[in-house]
Design a protein around this motif. Sequence first.
Motif, mmCIF file in Angstrom:
data_model
loop_
_atom_site.group_PDB
_atom_site.id
_atom_site.type_symbol
_atom_site.label_atom_id
_atom_site.label_comp_id
_atom_site.label_asym_id
_atom_site.label_seq_id
_atom_site.Cartn_x
_atom_site.Cartn_y
_atom_site.Cartn_z
ATOM 1 N N PHE A 27 0.825 -1.207 0.000
ATOM 2 C CA PHE A 27 0.000 0.000 0.000
ATOM 3 C C PHE A 27 0.864 1.263 0.000
ATOM 4 O O PHE A 27 0.611 2.185 -0.773
ATOM 5 N N SER A 28 1.900 1.305 0.855
ATOM 6 C CA SER A 28 2.669 2.551 0.976
ATOM 7 C C SER A 28 3.419 2.857 -0.318
ATOM 8 O O SER A 28 3.652 4.015 -0.643
ATOM 9 N N GLN A 29 3.757 1.823 -1.088
ATOM 10 C CA GLN A 29 4.418 2.054 -2.374
ATOM 11 C C GLN A 29 3.418 2.037 -3.530
ATOM 12 O O GLN A 29 3.808 2.000 -4.699
ATOM 13 N N ALA A 30 2.126 2.028 -3.178
ATOM 14 C CA ALA A 30 1.049 2.119 -4.170
ATOM 15 C C ALA A 30 1.177 1.053 -5.267
ATOM 16 O O ALA A 30 0.957 1.318 -6.444
ATOM 17 N N MET A 31 1.554 -0.187 -4.854
ATOM 18 C CA MET A 31 1.750 -1.249 -5.850
ATOM 19 C C MET A 31 0.460 -1.607 -6.578
ATOM 20 O O MET A 31 0.495 -2.065 -7.715
ATOM 21 N N VAL A 32 -0.673 -1.467 -5.909
ATOM 22 C CA VAL A 32 -1.936 -1.814 -6.566
ATOM 23 C C VAL A 32 -2.739 -0.573 -6.947
ATOM 24 O O VAL A 32 -3.828 -0.686 -7.510
ATOM 25 N N ALA A 46 -7.517 3.269 -5.261
ATOM 26 C CA ALA A 46 -8.098 3.331 -6.608
ATOM 27 C C ALA A 46 -7.321 2.327 -7.452
ATOM 28 O O ALA A 46 -6.209 2.600 -7.902
ATOM 29 N N LEU A 47 -7.885 1.127 -7.621
ATOM 30 C CA LEU A 47 -7.131 0.013 -8.209
ATOM 31 C C LEU A 47 -6.687 0.323 -9.632
ATOM 32 O O LEU A 47 -7.497 0.657 -10.496
ATOM 33 N N ASP A 48 -5.372 0.167 -9.841
ATOM 34 C CA ASP A 48 -4.758 0.333 -11.157
ATOM 35 C C ASP A 48 -4.945 1.729 -11.751
ATOM 36 O O ASP A 48 -4.780 1.919 -12.958
ATOM 37 N N ALA A 49 -5.283 2.708 -10.911
ATOM 38 C CA ALA A 49 -5.353 4.091 -11.398
ATOM 39 C C ALA A 49 -3.933 4.626 -11.597
ATOM 40 O O ALA A 49 -3.002 4.190 -10.919
ATOM 41 N N ALA A 50 -3.762 5.555 -12.535
ATOM 42 C CA ALA A 50 -2.480 6.233 -12.674
ATOM 43 C C ALA A 50 -2.332 7.219 -11.516
ATOM 44 O O ALA A 50 -3.334 7.762 -11.029
#
Lengths: 148, 78
Positions: A23-28, A122-126
């Motif tokens: 989460f903290s690295q926004a992997m998803v 926000a899944l797979d959002a830019a």
Amino acid sequence: MTTVLAPVAGTAVGLAAVPDPVFSQAMVGPGSAIDPERAPGQAVAPISGTIVKLHAHAYIVEGDDGRGVLVHLGIDTVQLKGEGFRLLAAEGDRVRAGQPVVFWNPAAVEEGGRSPICPVVALDAADGDVNGQVRGGVGAGDDLFEWS
Amino acid sequence: MAADVRAIIAGLGGVDNVIDIEPCITRLRTEVYDASKVDQAALRAAGVHGVMLAGNVVQVVVGPDADTIASDIEEIIG
């Protein structure tokens, strides 16, 4: 544009504060996180749509435009195997933003040695598509961020 | 890009290296016999979002299809 609501009451702290690199690295995907009030309460749908995944400790609501928002109730809470969580909706249900999905107790999660912080993704959002993140105190169902 | 199930198994060191695999909404928590056989570059090339290795536990971040991918892998490894 999708307005994503806070699923729980607490303090909006941002994803970087989550003690889990997924989460903290926004992997998803990008988003925010809420440090919840330490009181039993309802976690609500962050957007209107269909509950496409429902675990006791996490759920994904997908809007009719195909955008999915993930709510994760605490970190490593999969290990609790649902104990202390009560489902208020079912996978496949249509929900409106703000409708209760799971009843849980962040204080109990913390007493068990886990962080009760709630990533909202926000899944797979830019990265640039998520903005307007609110910081500070929020109630369940208050605006949290915008997904453009 | 959808993650390639067979490439994930190969990246985990093959069928014989996988002890257990458990999906958690966005990731696969896998336990392997020999962590040195895990090829993180190959896993990333298989289309996963990230890989975290701690001891002999490998977390493979695959996104919200984790449940489906885990059951596909279980079917293959039997």
